[in-house]
Structure formats: C-alpha cells, structure tokens
Design an enzyme around this catalytic site. Structure first.
Site, PDB file in Angstrom:
ATOM      1  CB  SER A 199      -0.909   0.043   1.227  1.00 55.50           C
ATOM      2  OG  SER A 199      -1.895  -0.934   1.132  1.00 55.50           O
ATOM      3  CE1 TYR A 253      -4.105   0.669   5.069  1.00 56.55           C
ATOM      4  CE2 TYR A 253      -2.758  -0.542   6.621  1.00 56.55           C
ATOM      5  CZ  TYR A 253      -3.040  -0.150   5.335  1.00 56.55           C
ATOM      6  OH  TYR A 253      -2.254  -0.586   4.326  1.00 56.55           O
ATOM      7  CB  VAL A 287      -0.298  -5.627   4.199  1.00 59.11           C
ATOM      8  CG1 VAL A 287      -0.043  -6.329   2.879  1.00 59.11           C
ATOM      9  CG2 VAL A 287      -0.899  -6.563   5.219  1.00 59.11           C
ATOM     10  CE1 TYR A 312      -5.398  -0.518  -4.888  1.00 56.09           C
ATOM     11  CE2 TYR A 312      -5.740  -2.875  -4.673  1.00 56.09           C
ATOM     12  CZ  TYR A 312      -5.631  -1.630  -4.101  1.00 56.09           C
ATOM     13  OH  TYR A 312      -5.744  -1.489  -2.747  1.00 56.09           O
ATOM     14  CE  LYS A 339      -3.825   0.951  -1.153  1.00 58.49           C
ATOM     15  NZ  LYS A 339      -4.545   0.422   0.026  1.00 58.49           N
TER      16      LYS A 339
END
Lengths: 304, 304, 304, 304
Positions: free
Chosen positions: D63, D240, D258, D188, D66
């Site tokens: 992630s 998160y 992660v 993605y 991103k």
C-alpha cells in the site's frame, strides 16, 4: 366464499383511491411499462382461479422468483442451507452490502439480494441447466407452460448489475460462493427477467397455501413442514425493510418484486397474485399492497 | 384436542433433551432463581386451563409486560402511536442505541427497549396511576388478582438502569419523550418486575388468541383488527434479533422476557405461557423455545 | 515576521469574500450573538500579542475548553488515560452515540462529546472544585484574570443537555464514568459556558506552541512530549468529522467550538485564536477556518 | 545531526525489545518472507543516505505505492480529485465496504482500498501504460532503476482479489469508476506487487520532505502546496484505523504497507523508510512503528 366478488370489490375500491407511486426506473423495460395496469388473481385450494383487471397480462416478476429458487434449493439442501444464509429480517435495504460485512459474509435472509445470490449459487451447484430447470419447475407449479424469460430485461439487468456483481465478489471473499460468478449472475439475472401473469403466478404459489402439495403439479412439492417455513420466511423477510409494515397491515406471507408484483398466500385458504407497476418509497407496489390490505380487512381474517 | 396430554408430552421430551443455557446475571434476583424450573400452561378459547411442571410458580415476566402496556396504550392512541414508534423488526440487540440514532429517535418497534420506553411514556400521559392501573388491567385479563411487583427486582433494575436511562434521555433529545424521565423509568422498572405464573400469564394473553375478546375479563379488550395487529407485531418483533428464527422454527406470535418466560398465541385456538430460566445466546429461554417448537411440530400446525 | 500586517491582510481578505454560514441555534445566547463579528489574535513565542477586528470581545469558547481540561487531566493521569478514551479520529458527528456502542463505551477520542465527558469525569475525580480550578488554570495560562462563566449559557446548555446526559448514562453503563452524573454534567456545561476573547484564548494556547512552557504562567505546564501529543490529538481529532479537511487545508493542530471560535498553534512559532459566529455544515466557523487557511498559505508553511 | 548513529541506536534498541507480531498470511509470497528481517534507511535533504540492517533488501511495498500513484494523479487532476474521494480519516478497516455504502460511493480517503482504487482508475484515465509509467516515475524519484514488479505477488493478489473486485464493482454502481474493472485491477494488483529496498523507498519519498522538489529526479515533482497536502493526508489517513495512534506516538506523516514497510517524512529534514514483516493487530509493522517512535523521541522533535 365469493372470491370473485371479493377481488372485484377490492379492485374497484383501490382504483377509486387513485394512488400514485413511481415506476422503477433502473432498467428501460420496466420504466416503460404502462403504469396504470392493475390485476388480481386468486386461486383457491380446489384450483379454482378468480381474476380481475390485467390479471392475464405477463409482467416481470423480478424478486418474486426468489421464492421459486429457494423452494428448489431448500428441497435439496434442507436445513444445511442455513449455514450459508440466515433467517432474520434485515432492517436494511434489499441490496445493502454493509450488513453483509458486519455479519462476515452470511446474508441476513434468502430474500435480500445477497441471500438470493447464495441461493442461486446453490442452485447452480445442483442443477445442470438451472435456468431451464427453473422454468420447467415454475411451469409445473402453474400447471402449464407460462414462463418466458425476457432477453431484453435480462440484458438490462446485466448492464446495471454492478451492485449485484459486487455482492457476489464480496460473498466469494468470505468463501460463501462456490460457482463461477459470471455463470451464477447469468442465472440470477435470468430469473429476475421471468415474465408471468397474475394467474400463473398465483397458481405457482398455490402449494404454499396447501401444506406443500401443488394441485396443478399434482404432487407434494415440499414437505408440510418446509412449506410452513418458507411462509414464515416470507412473512418476516418478504418485503425488504417494509416486512413489519406488511405483516402489520396485511398479515399474509408474501413476496414482492420491483416490477410491481406481489404474490402471497393465506395458508389453507388461497394463494393470490397482484400486480401494478407503481411503487412506494420502499420499492413495493403501492396498489398491490393496498389491495391485499383491503382484502384481509374484508375477509376479516389474516394469519393472525 | 387433548391439550393436557400434548403439553405433558412436550414437557417430558424437553426435559429429556437436557438443554443447557445461562441464567441472566445482570440482577441478583434473577441470577439466583433455581435454573431447573420449567413450566407450561395452555389456555383454550373456552377458558380451560392446562398445566404441567412449574406452571403455578410466579416468575419475573420482564419484557413480556411490554405486550400488556402496548395493549393499554394502543387502545388509547391507536394508529397515532406509529408516529412515535415504528413497526419493523430491528435486527439489532434489544437495548441498542445506535439504531435509534440512525433513525432520528424513532425506535424500530414497541418491543425493543427504546420503543417500550416510548410506550411507557405514552402510558404515563394517559393514566394517572400507571403502575396500579397496569396491575389492575393484567389482573382483569387473568380473571383474578395475580400480579405482584417484586420491589427487590424493581430496585435492582433501577440500580442497573443506566442504559435505559441513556435511552430515555436520548429519546428526549429527539423530542420523543413527554413525561419526567425518572417518573417514566419508575413505571418501566416496575412493569419489568411484575411476577406471575405461567397459568396467569397464559390467561392474560388469551384475548389475543380470541380476536380481542377476553373470556376472563368478559369483555372486548381490543378490536379484532387491533388484536391481529399486535399479533403481527409479536411475530415480527417479539424475540429481539431472533424473531426470524422463532417464526421459522415455531411460527407463533409471542413475546419473551429475560426472566425465561415466553407467552405466545395460536389465533383462534389457544394462548400459552412457558417458563424456564436458562437463556440462549440471544437472551431467549432455551427450554421455552424448544417446547413451543415441539408443540407446533406435534400439532403440525402453526400460523403458516 | 510582520505578524500584525499578516493577520490584518488575512482579516481584510476574508471580510471581502463575504462568506455566509449559519449561527448555531440550539441555545438562545449563541443564536442571538451578532453574526458579523470577526476577530483574530496571534501570540508569538516571546509573548507579543497581535490582534485585529473583534479580538478583544469575549465569546463562548464552548468545545475549545476541552483542550484545557484535557491538559489538566493528562498532567495527572498521563497515559493511563488512554484506557478510558481512545486517540483515533471518529469519522462521525461530535455527539454520536452509535460509535460508542460499537466500541463498548470507550470514546474514540477526548474531543468528541463522549470523550470529553470522560475527561471531565476524570477531572472531577482529582480536583475538589473543578470549575474554580479550571478557571484559575486558564487564567494562569492567559497571564491574567479573563475567564467568565456565563450563567445563562450554562443554564441553556443544561436545558438542552439531554443528549449529553444520555452519553453520560451510556458511559456509566459501560463502567466508564465514576462520579455522580449530575455533578460532572454541571462541570461540563460550565466549561462549555466559558467566555474569553481571542487574545486571552491565544495566550492560553501559547504553551502548546512552546514545547509545554507557558511564557504567561512562567512555568512548564506539560512535558515537551505531552505537549506534542496534545497537538497530535488536535490535528487528527480537533474538528469533528472535518479533521482531515482542516489538516489538508490548514495543516495546524487546533480545536474549534460551536460558538465560532478556533484556537490553533504553529509549533515553535505562535498560537492563534480566530472567532466568527457563522458556521459551516460541519459546525466549524466558516470565516475562522478560511482565515487560518489564508494565513498558512501566505506564510507558506504549516506543519507539513 | 549524526543520522547514522541515530538510526543504528534505534535499530539496536528495537532489536533488543524482541517484539513479536504476525506476518500477513493472505498471500504465500508475503507469508513466507523471513520474519526477522529489519532495516532502516534515512535520506536527508542533501541526498545523503544512511542505512542499517536489511535496508538494501527489496521487499513488497504494497500500500505504500498508493502515495506514488496519488502523487501522479494529484499532479494531473489537482483538487478536482476530491469530488471522487474524500480527505477524512476513516475509522474503519482499510478494506471496509460498509462506509462506502453509507457515503454513497465516495471513499473516505485515497489510502483506504476503495479510495486507492479510485486513484488507480484516475491513473488509467490519463496514462496510457500506467504500470510502466508508474515504475518509471518511482525510478525517477529514487534516482535509479530500482522498481521490480513481482509477478508471483501480482498473481496472488489477483487470486485473492475478490474483495477489491467487489469494491470496484460497488464504486462502479455509484458511477465512481470509469475504466474497465479488470484493467484497473491489473494495475492495482501490480502496484501492490512493487518491490523496493528501504533505501530506494526513502529516496522516492524525499520530495515530500523537501517542499515537492526531488533532489534525485532534480525537478519539482509537485507544487509546495500540493506536497504539504499529501503530507497532511498521510498524517490523518496513512495508517488505517491506527492513524491517530501513529500521529500520537510518532507524529510524522507516513504510509504503511501490509508487507511490513513504513515510509515517512519529517518535513524540511529527512525522509525515512523502515521495514520489518511482523505486523500488529491493526496490520502495521510492529518493529517499524516502534523504530519511528524511538527516533522521534530521541530527536525530541516531530511535526508537533
């Protein structure tokens, strides 16, 4: 009981009330239906058929078909089914995905979309030609060849199917979906595109008023106990987040569809189908529900 | 119908199953009840009373009293009541406050705590001595003086009443609460502390099986139509987030209480009360529900 | 840095934009304030004070006082506090009760109402005269006697306090509330009713820009590390469900109040207070936020 | 500042604490990584690189990518982007679909999965070979060819991609998704499968510590103001439902993945990347977060 007189009286009273709702507009085939149509068909336990208005006009039964698929699947899996789908009212809109997340991929009941997708997935696991076999099953229940799957409706459903596709993938992420998603969705969109008249629909629900025995198919469709359970499910979960209201006002087990149809049963008395395209805010046919309310008032009985 | 034989058979079968649950432990008076007690009482439409086991032992009826208060209030306010409380199953635990927030202070139904508080508030608006008048009303329904309000239970409820107090203030913040909070809560905690036996409870529910007429009070308690509506509400909302399961397994309108009691009706046949203190995970009496399931199986009829 | 020139420039640009919002209307004392008032005060690390507009007019600081109480309590309990209240942004409105239920009585952060009630409860556990001591503390931070508690505002808060009372009882039901509810609420409503000018408010926040040392009190109020942590909390949680937007547009730790005030700090540079009564949809002062955005744009620095 | 000494000290202290977490197990390529690896790389504004431990071992950045895609897309769409995705912390797990439903298809922020899918969809609208161009962009930021997309990870992501696929269809149902779903998901899953070392990752984040100018690419990547905004977003939304905790304990804008990596910046000082595979309950690397906490404690500065 003069059922013909009764439904005619109900029909005229509802027409006089001049109720206005809104036709479902998400697919053109339903949006363009003549909104003034209105029909009622009632079938008693001897198989006598009573009808008024547009009771012989085929319409898109949409979610009402979820009762037919549940019947087929329940007959095969029995109570094992309830490990994959619950039997509680949802309190949320029919296509909600939030509840599915909170409850870890186990849909609240077989009549919200997520639950119906699980049922159709189960159907695909046990029937080789699920669409053909579903059509044959309903034809058998109605005692005649009546089911037509409208290919335009089916394609429109598919083209507006992102949300149901999302639900299917979401179920799969919780390992509660066994067959290829596209295949199951094809069956699902096909079952939504079934067209039948009020008469045939009422006949196809007749076994649920008759302890599981269909007078038209001339055989026991479900055990008495299973038929009672499907009725219980319809009563608590058959009208999306208006289930309580329908139980309160009408008091019959039933199932509605976004095409404006409602099929219901009075156990040990009759099955009935009503259809009128204009919907209330909760997505249920405004005239159909009013007709059923008047009917139970006039009969002064309901389940309760 | 040999009701006495039937309930004895049910009683013994349930006892043989050796079901284990957990007594409610939030107040000492209920936590310390002998968990092995189990009784059934059935009252037919002629007023005949059948009983087995601990059917004459008074127990804390708790939330079952919500049916009695709803009856009193419904008689006064009729459908105007539904502007203050909805008639939909909740899908959430009985004391949830989240749903009340999402739905702007209108409780889902009169049987979850928030809804019952609205009903008790309405009771306080129309009855000068609500507790006395509620007791008298239930005594009248049962045909004898039987209601006792246990002051220890009442005090314990009060001492553990923070959550209900929070609900009351929350309702007030939405202008859905009209009387002084402490006054209403006193009535609410008192009604929860009512003690009755299965026999008297079944008698007090008899009018709901009899189109609103109480054979014991010898008068029409509610209109036929209103009685049917309360039955509909019990069916869809009477067992918290297990309402669907109860409708599915048992198929009778009923109401449970955390003291282990369940009162239910088979319209046009009988009313019934079952009591056993051990609860399942959803807070409903594990033996009482099993007994009612066996009963409708044996009768092979239910609502459906 | 010409801070005086800067805030005057900002002041005039904001005035020229003619922004319109809505004064909070839940209590008359705030609803009736002249909505056109607008003031800015900035205090640098040397204690120099700069001001423009209505910067000397006392106004109701409301929730900004939550920073002052948190400071007092954090000094006593330190990280033990975080077993009773979390440090995460809430994503929900400031007075939401639903989240509190999902998270079992542990409020998301000390700046939503539920969390602030826990902080005030902790205050009452350690300070004998919490209101007086809070006033003295703020006076000390501001270097002069400036705090006034408006008794009319306090009474109005109390009279509209059902929701906060509900939150308090709800917290108590989760054993996250130790003192008598009425007592704590009195303190809470009093702290909401504190009136101060922009100048005094900016001075009272000065220690947060200065690693915990207050130049006005001439002492270390909090450890450097604790001061940084309160700033972090203000940045992530200081603006209800607009915290991300404020961080994105302005980039300073700060706290807003429904009276139209915002207090913020630029660590190692200055503290600032802005006030204007008209609010945006999220309940934050529309001119105050715009002023702070322009200010950090012109300075071309922020935290980031 | 002796950054090399500092990160070595931090490295050894963290190792001595012997922290235990759990490697992500949803795809085999990440589950089978040696869990004991741990590396830190820090890059100052002059481009000096400091490293300790496994700082040169490529790992799956997941992630963290991103931030890179958001940078590319933000440069093109600027604030128009915020009509499709919000800038608020979510308070929910990264892959929650419920919130997306409540907020009608507008994801809470660009770093939860739903928001990142919108960003990747926007990327596909403007870049012809999005994967190649993303790789080139990161290589440019790092000043050398370093990006490798691991095809096994990419395929595993795809095979476990039901939930992300559900999110994509759900976004499409709200008309917040413009390109073919499979195409966007390929991009993605590819961006999630990027492998880089701590050194290269820290270099690729350097521009965010430097007002938008990359010393390695030798050009202004984003405007100063846009760079600040991305930092603000990382601070409020980068971890998160642990974003508040990270801001509180560490106080730096950052993004976790992660795979166990965390990249962060101290504006106007340095960028840093830390990696260790074992995760805490919220899915963030337990050693990486502890290392960053110790680092800001030792520096005794953070944003705040």
């Amino acid at each position: 009981m003069d059922y013909q007189g009764l439904i005619e009286e109900v029909y005229h009273e509802v027409q006089a009330e001049n109720l206005k709702g809104k036709v479902a507009d998400y697919i053109p085939e339903i949006a363009n239906v003549d909104p003034n149509q209105f029909g009622i068909a009632l079938v008693d336990l001897k198989g006598n058929v009573y009808g008024v208005g547009d009771h012989q006009v085929p319409f898109s039964i949409q979610s009402i078909s979820k009762v037919h698929t549940l019947t087929m699947v329940f007959n095969v899996f029995n109570t094992k089914l309830w490990s994959r789908v619950n039997v509680e009212p949802s309190g949320d809109p029919f296509n909600s995905i939030a509840q599915l997340e909170y409850e870890k991929g186990i849909p609240r009941n077989p009549f919200i979309n997520a639950g119906a997708l699980v049922i159709t997935d189960a159907l695909c696991s046990k029937f080789e030609n699920p669409i053909d076999q579903l059509s044959e099953f309903i034809n058998e229940l109605a005692g005649e060849t009546c089911v037509k799957i409208n290919p335009d409706v089916m394609n429109s459903e598919k083209n507006h199917g992102e949300r149901n596709t999302a639900l299917a993938y979401f179920l799969k992420s919780y390992k509660n979906f066994n067959n290829p998603i596209e295949e199951v969705l094809n069956v699902y969109f096909s079952q939504c595109a079934i067209e039948m008249s009020c008469v045939d629909l009422a006949k196809s629900f007749s076994f649920l008023a008759n302890d599981g025995f269909s007078i038209f198919a001339d055989r026991q469709i479900l055990s008495e106990s299973s038929a009672r359970r499907i009725n219980a499910l319809m009563l608590t979960c058959g009208f999306y987040d208006e289930a309580g209201e329908f139980a309160y006002r009408v008091g019959l087990p039933g199932k509605s569809g976004v095409g404006g149809g409602v099929a219901a049963v009075m156990p040990h008395k009759f099955s009935i189908a009503v259809w009128s395209p204009e919907l209330n805010e909760k997505g249920n046919s405004i005239k159909s529900i009013r007709a059923l309310e008047l009917l139970t008032d006039k009969l002064s009985f309901s389940l309760f």
